[in-house]
Design an enzyme around this catalytic site. Structure first.
Site, mmCIF file in Angstrom:
data_model
loop_
_atom_site.group_PDB
_atom_site.id
_atom_site.type_symbol
_atom_site.label_atom_id
_atom_site.label_comp_id
_atom_site.label_asym_id
_atom_site.label_seq_id
_atom_site.Cartn_x
_atom_site.Cartn_y
_atom_site.Cartn_z
ATOM 1 N N GLY A 1 13.516 -49.120 -42.106
ATOM 2 C CA GLY A 1 14.417 -49.234 -40.720
ATOM 3 C C GLY A 1 13.300 -49.138 -39.654
ATOM 4 O O GLY A 1 12.066 -48.524 -39.535
ATOM 5 N N CYS A 2 14.037 -48.885 -38.353
ATOM 6 C CA CYS A 2 13.243 -49.027 -36.978
ATOM 7 C C CYS A 2 12.667 -47.510 -36.925
ATOM 8 O O CYS A 2 11.161 -47.263 -36.857
ATOM 9 C CB CYS A 2 13.968 -49.272 -36.050
ATOM 10 S SG CYS A 2 15.707 -48.760 -35.788
ATOM 11 N N TYR A 3 13.368 -46.637 -36.945
ATOM 12 C CA TYR A 3 12.883 -45.231 -36.948
ATOM 13 C C TYR A 3 11.828 -44.627 -37.867
ATOM 14 O O TYR A 3 10.823 -44.376 -37.795
ATOM 15 C CB TYR A 3 14.015 -43.952 -36.914
ATOM 16 C CG TYR A 3 14.800 -43.964 -35.595
ATOM 17 C CD1 TYR A 3 14.390 -43.549 -34.219
ATOM 18 C CD2 TYR A 3 16.164 -44.018 -35.695
ATOM 19 C CE1 TYR A 3 15.013 -43.648 -33.168
ATOM 20 C CE2 TYR A 3 17.087 -44.039 -34.524
ATOM 21 C CZ TYR A 3 16.376 -43.645 -33.114
ATOM 22 O OH TYR A 3 17.007 -43.736 -32.155
#
Length: 342
Positions: free
Chosen positions: A148-150
């Site tokens: 994921g991005c985070y």
């Protein structure tokens, strides 16, 4: 040439994949699927791809996905797990940009994503596709769970500290901000221009789906259970993630030298000079993570600043990076775009 298929090509990660793959010198795009938009030329929906992508969206049941070398899933959570086994059995490699295969504990995954997993046996096989941690495993993987991005921004920021064993891993803090494209290309009130513009807010403080993913990665780095306080925020940006990460030092160490040595051979991680403050615009539309490390007033708190483009290094760019590794290509091939300014 690598024959590539994309399932779910109408979202922001889908169009970003198309943008990157259309200019990749070793890729042949074979299929892009969308049940709703089947028959529509891709360039009609995404005019930036006019003259570069001549395909039409195809219904997934009719697309030649089994004739591809690799299939990317740029779909909502819960879709890839329905189709992955059949593709793997046909000799197709799979890179899932959603969360279906990221979390190893099936019970934890089902709790956070609110559905029963369709193929829990494949979770163990799936390789978590953060190249800076798992490059050797990615090379031989059939199934890659793209981070994921985070989690990408947070794990890359904490990684040198935890690997070196110089911080208290039980009390880590990740204070993260994201642009609105992180919520996907769908109609939701909170993402409307009049709602998100000129505004700044926290969300998911009681618990966010990326929390168990980040904790899983940090715990693997530490070799024991990590403790993390993770608070995401929505900012009036289209693209970008800024992660401000806090940890308490347990050993005196030259932080700048530690980060520079850890990432000296990593093409897509840029450790900035001491005292720097990386900006989200410095990575816009590019596959870079820029990091700066600070020690306030020579105390025992270390502050790491980590910025990425959530759609590139936080999603589609990292997926292409993983594809390059899987097919033994130059890892940076097709990903050398210079960030956009202004």
């Amino acid at each position: 040439m690598i024959k590539v298929g994309i399932v779910g090509g109408t979202g922001y990660t889908g169009v970003e994949l198309l943008r990157l793959l259309a200019q990749h010198p070793k890729v042949e795009l074979k299929a892009i699927t969308s049940r709703k938009e089947a028959g529509m030329p891709v360039s009609e929906m995404f005019p930036n791809l006019r003259g570069r992508v001549n395909l039409k969206f195809a219904d997934p049941s009719e697309a030649p996905l089994k004739h591809c070398d690799v299939v990317f899933f740029a779909t909502p959570n819960g879709i890839a797990m329905q189709q992955t086994r059949e593709l793997l059995d046909s000799g197709v490699r799979v890179i899932d940009l959603a969360a279906d295969f990221r979390i190893k504990d099936v019970g934890v995954w089902e709790k956070w994503y609110g559905m029963e997993h369709a193929c829990p046996d494949l979770i163990e096989e799936a390789v978590y596709g953060l190249p800076e941690m798992n490059r050797e495993k990615v090379k031989t993987a059939r199934l890659v769970a793209n981070p994921g991005c985070y989690p990408t921004a947070a794990q890359l920021g904490f990684l040198p500290l935890i690997e070196a064993g110089v911080v208290d891993v039980e009390h880590l803090i990740a204070d993260c901000k994201s642009g609105v494209s992180g919520a996907g290309r769908k109609a939701e009130v909170h993402a409307l221009f009049a709602e998100a513009s000129d505004n700044f807010k926290a969300y998911g403080v009681a618990g966010h789906r990326h929390l168990p993913e980040i904790k899983q990665g940090l715990s693997l780095m530490a070799g024991k259970q990590a403790g993390l306080t993770f608070v995401p925020h929505l900012t009036p940006l289209i693209r970008g993630i800024h992660a401000t990460l806090y940890a308490r030092l347990t050993k005196d160490v030259d932080l700048q030298a530690l980060f520079e040595k850890r990432y000296e051979s990593e093409h897509f991680v840029d450790v900035m000079p001491a005292g720097s403050h990386p900006e989200t615009r410095s990575v816009r539309s590019a596959n870079f993570c820029r990091i700066a490390v600070h020690r306030q007033q020579e105390g025992d708190m270390v502050v790491v600043l980590s910025v990425i483009d959530n759609l590139v290094k936080g999603a589609s760019g990292q997926a292409v990076q993983n594809m390059n590794i899987m097919f033994r290509l130059d890892e940076a091939m097709g990903l050398e775009q210079i960030p956009l300014l202004p």
